[in-house]
Design a protein around this motif. Structure first.
Motif, PDB file in Angstrom:
ATOM      1  N   VAL A 260      -7.769  -3.601  -4.295  1.00 22.34           N
ATOM      2  CA  VAL A 260      -8.275  -4.414  -3.158  1.00 22.34           C
ATOM      3  C   VAL A 260      -7.523  -4.415  -1.878  1.00 22.34           C
ATOM      4  CG1 VAL A 260      -9.448  -6.363  -2.248  1.00 22.34           C
ATOM      5  CG2 VAL A 260      -9.781  -5.701  -4.791  1.00 22.34           C
ATOM      6  N   LEU A 261      -7.854  -3.702  -0.956  1.00 18.35           N
ATOM      7  CA  LEU A 261      -6.729  -3.807   0.328  1.00 18.35           C
ATOM      8  C   LEU A 261      -7.192  -5.110   0.865  1.00 18.35           C
ATOM      9  CD1 LEU A 261      -4.930  -2.934   2.384  1.00 18.35           C
ATOM     10  CD2 LEU A 261      -7.022  -1.848   3.586  1.00 18.35           C
ATOM     11  N   VAL A 262      -6.276  -6.140   1.142  1.00 20.70           N
ATOM     12  CA  VAL A 262      -6.622  -7.491   1.705  1.00 20.70           C
ATOM     13  C   VAL A 262      -5.924  -7.609   3.187  1.00 20.70           C
ATOM     14  CG1 VAL A 262      -7.033  -8.437  -0.495  1.00 20.70           C
ATOM     15  CG2 VAL A 262      -4.566  -8.467   0.376  1.00 20.70           C
ATOM     16  N   ASP A 263      -6.088  -6.407   3.982  1.00 19.89           N
ATOM     17  CA  ASP A 263      -5.564  -6.670   5.156  1.00 19.89           C
ATOM     18  C   ASP A 263      -6.743  -6.249   6.086  1.00 19.89           C
ATOM     19  OD1 ASP A 263      -2.675  -6.756   4.477  1.00 19.89           O
ATOM     20  OD2 ASP A 263      -2.386  -4.687   5.054  1.00 19.89           O
ATOM     21  N   ARG A 264      -6.890  -6.952   7.365  1.00 22.29           N
ATOM     22  CA  ARG A 264      -7.987  -6.950   8.286  1.00 22.29           C
ATOM     23  C   ARG A 264      -7.968  -5.578   8.925  1.00 22.29           C
ATOM     24  NH1 ARG A 264     -11.562 -10.486  10.245  1.00 22.29           N
ATOM     25  NH2 ARG A 264     -10.340 -12.266   9.166  1.00 22.29           N
TER      26      ARG A 264
ATOM     27  N   GLY B 282      -0.430   5.102   8.839  1.00 14.91           N
ATOM     28  CA  GLY B 282       0.121   6.275   8.183  1.00 14.91           C
ATOM     29  C   GLY B 282      -0.415   6.363   6.726  1.00 14.91           C
ATOM     30  N   ILE B 283      -1.484   5.690   6.364  1.00 15.47           N
ATOM     31  CA  ILE B 283      -2.219   5.905   5.050  1.00 15.47           C
ATOM     32  C   ILE B 283      -3.443   6.489   5.241  1.00 15.47           C
ATOM     33  CG2 ILE B 283      -3.267   4.866   3.251  1.00 15.47           C
ATOM     34  CD1 ILE B 283      -0.094   4.668   3.222  1.00 15.47           C
ATOM     35  N   LYS B 284      -3.721   7.643   4.452  1.00 17.04           N
ATOM     36  CA  LYS B 284      -5.047   8.238   4.570  1.00 17.04           C
ATOM     37  C   LYS B 284      -5.902   7.597   3.435  1.00 17.04           C
ATOM     38  CE  LYS B 284      -3.722  12.846   5.950  1.00 17.04           C
ATOM     39  NZ  LYS B 284      -3.530  14.134   5.595  1.00 17.04           N
ATOM     40  N   LYS B 285      -7.402   7.282   3.814  1.00 20.26           N
ATOM     41  CA  LYS B 285      -7.897   6.388   2.928  1.00 20.26           C
ATOM     42  C   LYS B 285      -8.253   7.063   1.470  1.00 20.26           C
ATOM     43  CE  LYS B 285     -10.775   4.119   6.452  1.00 20.26           C
ATOM     44  NZ  LYS B 285     -11.790   3.743   6.989  1.00 20.26           N
ATOM     45  N   GLU B 286      -8.098   8.391   1.357  1.00 19.71           N
ATOM     46  CA  GLU B 286      -8.029   9.128   0.199  1.00 19.71           C
ATOM     47  C   GLU B 286      -6.935   8.792  -0.685  1.00 19.71           C
ATOM     48  OE1 GLU B 286      -7.940  11.286   3.063  1.00 19.71           O
ATOM     49  OE2 GLU B 286     -10.031  10.363   3.281  1.00 19.71           O
ATOM     50  N   ALA B 287      -5.777   8.633  -0.001  1.00 19.33           N
ATOM     51  CA  ALA B 287      -4.579   8.445  -0.526  1.00 19.33           C
ATOM     52  C   ALA B 287      -4.129   7.210  -1.296  1.00 19.33           C
ATOM     53  CB  ALA B 287      -3.498   9.003   0.381  1.00 19.33           C
ATOM     54  N   ALA B 288      -5.066   6.266  -0.828  1.00 19.22           N
ATOM     55  CA  ALA B 288      -4.719   4.626  -0.807  1.00 19.22           C
ATOM     56  C   ALA B 288      -5.357   4.335  -2.208  1.00 19.22           C
ATOM     57  CB  ALA B 288      -5.494   3.748   0.181  1.00 19.22           C
ATOM     58  N   HIS B 289      -6.394   4.962  -2.687  1.00 22.26           N
ATOM     59  CA  HIS B 289      -6.914   4.786  -4.161  1.00 22.26           C
ATOM     60  C   HIS B 289      -7.363   3.461  -4.217  1.00 22.26           C
ATOM     61  CE1 HIS B 289      -5.460   8.573  -5.427  1.00 22.26           C
ATOM     62  NE2 HIS B 289      -4.150   8.446  -5.108  1.00 22.26           N
ATOM     63  N   LEU B 290      -8.091   2.838  -3.516  1.00 23.54           N
ATOM     64  CA  LEU B 290      -8.522   1.663  -3.222  1.00 23.54           C
ATOM     65  C   LEU B 290     -10.127   1.650  -3.865  1.00 23.54           C
ATOM     66  CD1 LEU B 290      -7.629   0.710   0.235  1.00 23.54           C
ATOM     67  CD2 LEU B 290      -6.782  -0.073  -1.832  1.00 23.54           C
ATOM     68  N   ASP B 291     -10.580   0.478  -4.388  1.00 18.68           N
ATOM     69  CA  ASP B 291     -11.726   0.302  -4.964  1.00 18.68           C
ATOM     70  C   ASP B 291     -12.454  -0.655  -3.789  1.00 18.68           C
ATOM     71  OD1 ASP B 291     -11.631   1.277  -7.722  1.00 18.68           O
ATOM     72  OD2 ASP B 291     -10.017  -0.199  -7.940  1.00 18.68           O
ATOM     73  N   GLU B 292     -12.029  -1.233  -2.868  1.00 18.80           N
ATOM     74  CA  GLU B 292     -12.580  -2.052  -2.285  1.00 18.80           C
ATOM     75  C   GLU B 292     -11.563  -2.466  -1.108  1.00 18.80           C
ATOM     76  OE1 GLU B 292     -14.531  -6.530  -2.126  1.00 18.80           O
ATOM     77  OE2 GLU B 292     -13.930  -5.616  -4.069  1.00 18.80           O
ATOM     78  N   TRP B 293     -12.323  -2.975   0.244  1.00 15.22           N
ATOM     79  CA  TRP B 293     -11.608  -3.285   1.354  1.00 15.22           C
ATOM     80  C   TRP B 293     -11.832  -4.602   1.752  1.00 15.22           C
ATOM     81  CZ3 TRP B 293     -11.060  -0.300   6.747  1.00 15.22           C
ATOM     82  CH2 TRP B 293     -10.239  -1.077   7.412  1.00 15.22           C
ATOM     83  N   ALA B 294     -11.332  -5.593   1.503  1.00 22.57           N
ATOM     84  CA  ALA B 294     -12.014  -7.073   1.666  1.00 22.57           C
ATOM     85  C   ALA B 294     -11.479  -7.550   2.994  1.00 22.57           C
ATOM     86  CB  ALA B 294     -11.801  -7.964   0.361  1.00 22.57           C
TER      87      ALA B 294
ATOM     88  N   ILE C 257       0.730  -1.301   0.115  1.00 18.93           N
ATOM     89  CA  ILE C 257      -0.038  -0.052  -0.249  1.00 18.93           C
ATOM     90  C   ILE C 257       0.821   1.369   0.011  1.00 18.93           C
ATOM     91  CG2 ILE C 257      -0.547   0.004   2.503  1.00 18.93           C
ATOM     92  CD1 ILE C 257      -3.491   0.895   1.682  1.00 18.93           C
ATOM     93  N   TYR C 258       2.151   1.134   0.345  1.00 18.41           N
ATOM     94  CA  TYR C 258       3.175   2.344   0.612  1.00 18.41           C
ATOM     95  C   TYR C 258       3.643   2.753  -0.987  1.00 18.41           C
ATOM     96  CZ  TYR C 258       2.337   1.011   5.383  1.00 18.41           C
ATOM     97  OH  TYR C 258       1.611   0.795   6.512  1.00 18.41           O
ATOM     98  N   GLU C 259       3.547   1.701  -1.915  1.00 22.20           N
ATOM     99  CA  GLU C 259       3.815   2.005  -3.406  1.00 22.20           C
ATOM    100  C   GLU C 259       2.740   2.777  -3.970  1.00 22.20           C
ATOM    101  OE1 GLU C 259       5.422  -1.384  -5.231  1.00 22.20           O
ATOM    102  OE2 GLU C 259       5.173  -2.520  -3.501  1.00 22.20           O
ATOM    103  N   LEU C 260       3.310   3.738  -5.001  1.00 25.67           N
ATOM    104  CA  LEU C 260       2.221   4.431  -5.668  1.00 25.67           C
ATOM    105  C   LEU C 260       1.415   3.714  -6.606  1.00 25.67           C
ATOM    106  CD1 LEU C 260       4.537   7.408  -6.915  1.00 25.67           C
ATOM    107  CD2 LEU C 260       3.051   7.646  -5.061  1.00 25.67           C
ATOM    108  N   GLN C 261       0.221   4.090  -6.567  1.00 26.54           N
ATOM    109  CA  GLN C 261      -0.970   3.674  -7.427  1.00 26.54           C
ATOM    110  C   GLN C 261      -0.383   3.965  -8.801  1.00 26.54           C
ATOM    111  OE1 GLN C 261      -4.341   6.157  -8.123  1.00 26.54           O
ATOM    112  NE2 GLN C 261      -5.386   4.372  -9.085  1.00 26.54           N
ATOM    113  N   GLU C 262      -0.685   2.673  -9.938  1.00 27.47           N
ATOM    114  CA  GLU C 262      -0.405   3.037 -11.248  1.00 27.47           C
ATOM    115  C   GLU C 262      -1.528   2.645 -11.998  1.00 27.47           C
ATOM    116  OE1 GLU C 262       4.148   1.866 -11.916  1.00 27.47           O
ATOM    117  OE2 GLU C 262       3.274   0.441 -10.866  1.00 27.47           O
TER     118      GLU C 262
END
Length: 126
Positions: free
Chosen positions: A22-26, A31-43, A10-15
């Protein structure tokens, strides 16, 4: 299925090649803001249980044992089965990136999940 299942911290830039992320962590990564994560889903529902995650991270369970335990959890998880179907549809049009926070990029739950998904997706075509 012409697209790939990718892994990325998640600490790598979105490409653009990431496709559906998809974030696959529980737990939410520090240190990551939700807006900066550029995720489509949190599973969260397809992540390893707290029990096996803690045993592995405390060094009380080797990676092989963790992998086996996690695969058993996935095999008995209705949400994981539904996720397989979703992935199959997504992969027809784009890459799927499993996003994780683990420091160890060689042995982590996202790797286990990717291999489990690959096997499940193969069996759907047989």
């Amino acid at each position: 299925m012409s697209h790939k299942i990718l892994l990325k911290r998640i600490y790598e830039l979105q490409e653009e090649q990431d496709g559906y992320r998809v974030l696959v962590d529980r737990l939410w990564p520090r240190g990551i803001k939700k807006e900066a994560a550029h995720l489509d889903e949190w599973a969260k529902e397809i992540t390893p249980s707290t029990e096996i995650r803690k045993l592995y991270h405390q060094g009380e369970m080797p990676f092989e044992g963790f992998s086996q335990a996690y695969i058993e959890e996935l095999n008995g998880n209705k949400a994981a089965e539904e996720f397989v179907g979703k992935c199959q549809n997504l992969l027809e049009s784009q890459n799927l990136t499993l996003v994780f926070a683990a420091k160890n990029e060689q042995e982590n739950h996202a790797m286990v999940l990717r291999e489990w998904l690959r096997r499940r997706l193969r069996t759907r075509y047989q």
